[in-house]
Motif scaffolding. Sequence first.
Motif, PDB file in Angstrom:
ATOM      1  N   GLU A   1       0.323  -1.379  -0.352  1.00 58.80           N
ATOM      2  CA  GLU A   1       0.019  -0.319   0.066  1.00 58.80           C
ATOM      3  C   GLU A   1       0.891   0.816   0.057  1.00 58.80           C
TER       4      GLU A   1
ATOM      5  N   ILE B   1      -3.265  -6.056  -5.826  1.00 56.64           N
ATOM      6  CA  ILE B   1      -3.608  -7.032  -5.685  1.00 56.64           C
ATOM      7  C   ILE B   1      -3.692  -7.432  -7.614  1.00 56.64           C
TER       8      ILE B   1
ATOM      9  N   PRO C   1      -5.028  -2.402  -3.170  1.00 55.07           N
ATOM     10  CA  PRO C   1      -6.373  -3.505  -3.921  1.00 55.07           C
ATOM     11  C   PRO C   1      -5.231  -3.206  -5.647  1.00 55.07           C
ATOM     12  N   HIS C   2      -4.925  -2.179  -6.038  1.00 56.01           N
ATOM     13  CA  HIS C   2      -4.354  -1.984  -7.105  1.00 56.01           C
ATOM     14  C   HIS C   2      -3.106  -2.995  -7.332  1.00 56.01           C
TER      15      HIS C   2
END
Length: 294
Positions: A46, A71, A68-69
């Motif tokens: 992150e 991932i 999240p990106h």
Amino acid sequence: MTALPARRLLLVHAHPDDESINNGATMAKYAAEGAHVTLVTCTLGEEGEVIPPALAHLAADRDDALGPHRIGELAAAMDALGVEDHRFLGGPGRYRDSGMMGAPQNDRPDCFWQADLDEAAGHLVAVVREIRPQVLVAYDTHGGYGHPDHIQAHRVAMRAVGLAADADFRPELGEPHDIAKVYWNCVPRSAVEEGFARLRAAGRDSLFPGVATVDDIPGVVPDSDVTAFIDGTAYAGAKAAAMRAHATQIAVDGPFFALSNDLGQPMFVHEHYRLAKGEAGADREDDLFAGVAA
Ligand SMILES: CC(=O)N[C@H]1[C@@H](O[C@@H]2[C@H](O)[C@H](O)[C@@H](O)[C@H](O)[C@H]2O)O[C@H](CO)[C@@H](O)[C@@H]1O
Ligand SMILES: [Zn+2]
């Protein structure tokens, strides 16, 4: 449950991108040969910097949407390597990226650097007792280059090696399992010097404004410390594709790459390992499973 393949390799990394940089060719090789390759990544990354300007909004001090990106970047990298089993320690987002050593993010209660060691190792013990790998790959005690998440990933991995084999530790996590061989990532000095010589020779074509130094390379060791050498020639394309998949962190230029610091460095197609637990083969190994009963 379908029986797992005879050969099972587990790798533990701190952030999405470390696996491709350090072990992309090794992972692609063993996946292609039918071994079961499991990657456990401890954070979502992150706190990373973001290379493409169009994605700068994802950064922690903007939308805080980089985790999240990444991932998605990791999933694409695993597709490139042919690896199907990749997990996040304790589940996605359980442990947050701690930032570089000394950053204020190191003090966040939810970051990996602040994690309780046995609680974090317990999550990995569950994976070890499920997969029952013969071989584990982790960082050395310095985490390669001293990043807190890398140091913590080393500590958690080595703690889990002991706890997974201890019948008295959390029997609900499965039958004890003793991992036969543990290797730490390393790069022999001769390979680093050769790689930078190659990069300097191609300097005029390099995409990068600057060049890294030997000290920027994680885990440089004397050649004599290397136990195993994986020839990644056949998997160089897969490794490069996997590194490209981590587009917020890595810029690839042929056989070279740069992180967000924009310093060019050689992409190591051959990957090297130092045995930390188990019996080494008679001479320098070209197979991490050497001497391990299937
Ligand atoms: C390869 C690796 O471990 N990358 C980490 C690292 O990223 C570096 C960090 O942002 C540094 O400030 C930059 O100069 C360098 O170029 C980056 O590679 O640390 C990040 C934050 O913890 C992490 O997300 C990234 O995966
Ligand atoms: Zn990392």
